[in-house]
Design a protein around this motif. Sequence first.
Motif, PDB file in Angstrom:
ATOM      1  N   MET A 177      -6.364   0.389   5.396  1.00 23.13           N
ATOM      2  CA  MET A 177      -5.884   1.572   5.471  1.00 23.13           C
ATOM      3  C   MET A 177      -6.662   2.660   5.299  1.00 23.13           C
ATOM      4  N   ALA A 178      -7.304   3.080   6.581  1.00 18.72           N
ATOM      5  CA  ALA A 178      -8.331   3.980   6.610  1.00 18.72           C
ATOM      6  C   ALA A 178      -8.189   5.294   5.677  1.00 18.72           C
ATOM      7  N   GLY A 179      -9.149   5.414   4.882  1.00 18.56           N
ATOM      8  CA  GLY A 179      -9.254   6.444   3.864  1.00 18.56           C
ATOM      9  C   GLY A 179      -8.867   5.993   2.434  1.00 18.56           C
ATOM     10  N   VAL A 225     -13.130  -6.174   8.129  1.00 15.20           N
ATOM     11  CA  VAL A 225     -13.409  -4.706   8.452  1.00 15.20           C
ATOM     12  C   VAL A 225     -12.649  -4.246   9.780  1.00 15.20           C
ATOM     13  N   ASN A 226     -11.787  -3.379   9.527  1.00 16.93           N
ATOM     14  CA  ASN A 226     -10.962  -2.983  10.616  1.00 16.93           C
ATOM     15  C   ASN A 226     -11.555  -1.698  11.287  1.00 16.93           C
ATOM     16  N   LEU A 227     -11.599  -1.664  12.613  1.00 18.87           N
ATOM     17  CA  LEU A 227     -12.017  -0.597  13.555  1.00 18.87           C
ATOM     18  C   LEU A 227     -10.915   0.168  14.439  1.00 18.87           C
ATOM     19  N   LYS A 245       8.306  -1.572  13.609  1.00 24.02           N
ATOM     20  CA  LYS A 245       8.374  -0.072  13.406  1.00 24.02           C
ATOM     21  C   LYS A 245       8.597   0.380  11.944  1.00 24.02           C
ATOM     22  N   GLU A 246       8.765  -0.463  11.063  1.00 20.93           N
ATOM     23  CA  GLU A 246       8.943  -0.204   9.654  1.00 20.93           C
ATOM     24  C   GLU A 246       7.600   0.157   9.018  1.00 20.93           C
ATOM     25  N   ALA A 247       6.535  -0.270   9.699  1.00 15.65           N
ATOM     26  CA  ALA A 247       5.116   0.036   8.947  1.00 15.65           C
ATOM     27  C   ALA A 247       4.966   1.200   8.640  1.00 15.65           C
ATOM     28  N   GLY A 248       4.121   1.456   7.477  1.00 15.95           N
ATOM     29  CA  GLY A 248       3.522   2.714   7.247  1.00 15.95           C
ATOM     30  C   GLY A 248       2.358   2.885   8.105  1.00 15.95           C
ATOM     31  N   GLY A 249       2.049   4.230   8.200  1.00 13.33           N
ATOM     32  CA  GLY A 249       0.777   4.663   8.853  1.00 13.33           C
ATOM     33  C   GLY A 249       0.707   4.562  10.186  1.00 13.33           C
ATOM     34  N   HIS A 250      -0.295   4.577  10.971  1.00 12.07           N
ATOM     35  CA  HIS A 250      -0.364   4.804  12.304  1.00 12.07           C
ATOM     36  C   HIS A 250      -0.046   3.514  13.134  1.00 12.07           C
ATOM     37  N   ALA A 279       2.524 -11.082  10.412  1.00  8.28           N
ATOM     38  CA  ALA A 279       3.563  -9.985  10.276  1.00  8.28           C
ATOM     39  C   ALA A 279       3.476  -8.623   9.691  1.00  8.28           C
ATOM     40  N   ALA A 280       3.678  -7.470  10.031  1.00 14.93           N
ATOM     41  CA  ALA A 280       3.388  -6.359   9.291  1.00 14.93           C
ATOM     42  C   ALA A 280       4.404  -5.400   9.427  1.00 14.93           C
ATOM     43  N   GLY A 281       4.986  -4.779   8.458  1.00 16.85           N
ATOM     44  CA  GLY A 281       5.953  -3.684   8.434  1.00 16.85           C
ATOM     45  C   GLY A 281       6.998  -4.138   7.401  1.00 16.85           C
ATOM     46  N   GLY A 282       7.006  -3.391   6.265  1.00 18.00           N
ATOM     47  CA  GLY A 282       8.233  -3.744   5.374  1.00 18.00           C
ATOM     48  C   GLY A 282       8.112  -4.993   4.516  1.00 18.00           C
ATOM     49  N   ILE A 283       7.049  -5.454   4.357  1.00 19.60           N
ATOM     50  CA  ILE A 283       6.829  -6.656   3.507  1.00 19.60           C
ATOM     51  C   ILE A 283       6.463  -6.288   2.241  1.00 19.60           C
ATOM     52  N   HIS A 284       6.992  -6.413   1.196  1.00 23.18           N
ATOM     53  CA  HIS A 284       6.894  -5.818  -0.297  1.00 23.18           C
ATOM     54  C   HIS A 284       7.170  -6.703  -1.403  1.00 23.18           C
ATOM     55  N   GLN A 293       0.845  -8.969   6.479  1.00 20.36           N
ATOM     56  CA  GLN A 293      -0.060  -7.862   6.104  1.00 20.36           C
ATOM     57  C   GLN A 293       0.765  -6.861   5.525  1.00 20.36           C
ATOM     58  N   VAL A 294       0.325  -6.721   4.156  1.00 17.77           N
ATOM     59  CA  VAL A 294       0.692  -5.673   3.322  1.00 17.77           C
ATOM     60  C   VAL A 294       0.021  -4.595   3.192  1.00 17.77           C
ATOM     61  N   GLY A 295       0.969  -3.207   3.353  1.00 16.58           N
ATOM     62  CA  GLY A 295       0.057  -1.729   3.623  1.00 16.58           C
ATOM     63  C   GLY A 295       0.606  -1.175   2.069  1.00 16.58           C
ATOM     64  N   THR A 296       1.906  -0.588   2.529  1.00 15.08           N
ATOM     65  CA  THR A 296       2.535   0.389   1.395  1.00 15.08           C
ATOM     66  C   THR A 296       2.420  -0.219  -0.126  1.00 15.08           C
ATOM     67  N   SER A 334       3.845   6.028   4.677  1.00 17.08           N
ATOM     68  CA  SER A 334       4.285   5.282   3.756  1.00 17.08           C
ATOM     69  C   SER A 334       5.034   4.451   4.809  1.00 17.08           C
ATOM     70  N   GLY A 335       5.362   3.201   4.419  1.00 10.98           N
ATOM     71  CA  GLY A 335       6.368   2.510   5.483  1.00 10.98           C
ATOM     72  C   GLY A 335       7.880   2.489   4.961  1.00 10.98           C
ATOM     73  N   GLU A 336       8.544   2.129   5.871  1.00 10.72           N
ATOM     74  CA  GLU A 336      10.120   2.375   5.486  1.00 10.72           C
ATOM     75  C   GLU A 336      10.560   1.869   4.099  1.00 10.72           C
TER      76      GLU A 336
HETATM   77  C1  LIG Z   1      -1.901   4.642   4.348  1.00 17.23           C
HETATM   78  C2  LIG Z   1      -1.792   3.883   5.431  1.00 17.23           C
HETATM   79  C3  LIG Z   1      -3.015   3.613   6.306  1.00 17.23           C
HETATM   80  C4  LIG Z   1      -3.109   2.751   7.324  1.00 17.23           C
HETATM   81  N1  LIG Z   1      -4.392   2.720   8.099  1.00 17.23           N
HETATM   82  C5  LIG Z   1      -4.521   1.785   8.946  1.00 17.23           C
HETATM   83  C6  LIG Z   1      -5.553   1.385   9.479  1.00 17.23           C
HETATM   84  O1  LIG Z   1      -6.752   2.272   9.186  1.00 17.23           O
HETATM   85  N2  LIG Z   1      -5.761   0.267  10.340  1.00 17.23           N
HETATM   86  C7  LIG Z   1      -4.793  -0.193  10.512  1.00 17.23           C
HETATM   87  O2  LIG Z   1      -4.823  -1.376  11.591  1.00 17.23           O
HETATM   88  N3  LIG Z   1      -3.629  -0.165  10.148  1.00 17.23           N
HETATM   89  C8  LIG Z   1      -3.268   0.771   9.312  1.00 17.23           C
HETATM   90  N4  LIG Z   1      -2.073   0.757   8.756  1.00 17.23           N
HETATM   91  C9  LIG Z   1      -1.033   0.183   9.102  1.00 17.23           C
HETATM   92  C10 LIG Z   1      -0.991  -1.212   8.548  1.00 17.23           C
HETATM   93  O3  LIG Z   1      -2.051  -2.098   8.988  1.00 17.23           O
HETATM   94  C11 LIG Z   1       0.269  -2.065   8.354  1.00 17.23           C
HETATM   95  O4  LIG Z   1       0.586  -2.155   9.873  1.00 17.23           O
HETATM   96  C12 LIG Z   1       1.420  -1.370   7.650  1.00 17.23           C
HETATM   97  O5  LIG Z   1       0.964  -0.958   6.418  1.00 17.23           O
HETATM   98  C13 LIG Z   1       2.382  -2.293   7.431  1.00 17.23           C
HETATM   99  O6  LIG Z   1       3.790  -1.965   6.820  1.00 17.23           O
HETATM  100  P1  LIG Z   1       3.853  -1.397   5.301  1.00 17.23           P
HETATM  101  O7  LIG Z   1       3.073  -0.349   5.292  1.00 17.23           O
HETATM  102  O8  LIG Z   1       5.228  -1.381   5.299  1.00 17.23           O
HETATM  103  O9  LIG Z   1       3.383  -2.675   4.697  1.00 17.23           O
HETATM  104  C14 LIG Z   1      -1.895   1.860   7.573  1.00 17.23           C
HETATM  105  C15 LIG Z   1      -0.845   1.914   6.923  1.00 17.23           C
HETATM  106  C16 LIG Z   1      -0.993   2.695   5.749  1.00 17.23           C
HETATM  107  C17 LIG Z   1       0.405   2.696   4.815  1.00 17.23           C
END
Ligand SMILES: Cc1cc2nc3c(=O)[nH]c(=O)nc-3n(C[C@H](O)[C@H](O)[C@H](O)COP(=O)(O)O)c2cc1C
Length: 339
Positions: free
Chosen positions: A20-22, A68-70, A174-179, A207-212, A229-232, A315-317
């Motif tokens: 999650m860049a930043g 490391v993600n690019l 499409k549930e995923a947070g961020g870009h 799998a990414a998006g909505g996993i919590h 893969q878990v973000g939010t 934020s994700g859904e």
């Molecule tokens: C604040 C934020 C920043 C993100 N930045 C990146 C990123 O730099 N690179 C990337 O591959 N995915 C990024 N993502 C997407 C995540 O890799 C992932 O697909 C997403 O968080 C999964 O959904 P969830 O937020 O519901 O867990 C970001 C997500 C969030 C919430």
Amino acid sequence: MDHSWWKALDMDYPIIQAPMAGSTSPEFVAACLDAGILGSLGAGYMTAEGTRAAIREIRNLSDKPFNVNLFVPEKLERDAGVIGEAHRALAPYRKELGLPEEMPDLSESEFSRQVGVVIDERVEVVSFTFGLPDEDTVRRLKDAGAFLIGTATTPEEAVEAERSGMDAVVLQGKEAGGHRGAFIGEDRFLTLRELLAGARLTVPVIAAGGIHDAGTVRAALDAGASAVQVGTALLVTEESGANALHKEAILNSSEGETVITNAFSGKHARGLNNRFIEEMAEAAIAPYPIQNDLTKPIRSAAGKQGKTGLLSLWSGESGWKARRGKVSEIVRRLIGEEE
Ligand SMILES: Cc1cc2nc3c(=O)[nH]c(=O)nc-3n(C[C@H](O)[C@H](O)[C@H](O)COP(=O)(O)O)c2cc1C
């Protein structure tokens, strides 16, 4: 499905902290590694030397392999007319925040220099979003022993990722947070369930998006994912480097508050709806990453002035279901050892 890949990366559970860049400070990445999951440095907005420094800090904090993600750059036409119009559309925000009218410097991609750094530093896992690296880059990274992960938002992108030599592919619903990592044609906004059902890959799927929680982890693994893969859910933890305003906004959010917007960066991303997104709905928007450069001073001043209405609150859904706690507590929730 072959599970040896994640065990070989010294992970205790098939769970990846999303890059999650930043927000992925070395301390946060190390806390995730300590908790038995794969930690990821979101290096998309970093310079090559900043990336190197962060990699070394993580190495000082942990002996485990990490990711490391690019951001893979796209070909970009800089149309002065479009950029000027997008810059003018942001004038009211500059005025409100007391910022100068001049156009900020436009960024140059650090991608190829960052590839050199991850090779030099022998980073074990390298993941990509917004596209795929070219053949030569894939070969050089593989020669350096890196495990490569691509990001796909459609079955076509997933096939392309596998064909390019990726060792695993993140399917981002499409549930995923961020870009969104979309890179072929029009964005199609498929759900994670649709993506998992349509996946025809021989390499492992993540799998990414909505996993919590444990239920959503289990459902993704049962639907054929090799890991999640878990973000939010991790973004809001104590150790995460996210801005406190951002964490609180997610923790205090309600169901249905997220939307997909391109107003902040020129690329689709999911975040909490706010004043900026609503007011910019009809405005001129420059293509990524120019719009991101144009809104950067606004986002940064808004953060300092506590104006959450002008911040990108990715934020994700399922952000409204996120819980407060340390990384280790959230990981226990994900593996079903805690409610
Ligand atoms: C604040 C934020 C920043 C993100 N930045 C990146 C990123 O730099 N690179 C990337 O591959 N995915 C990024 N993502 C997407 C995540 O890799 C992932 O697909 C997403 O968080 C999964 O959904 P969830 O937020 O519901 O867990 C970001 C997500 C969030 C919430």
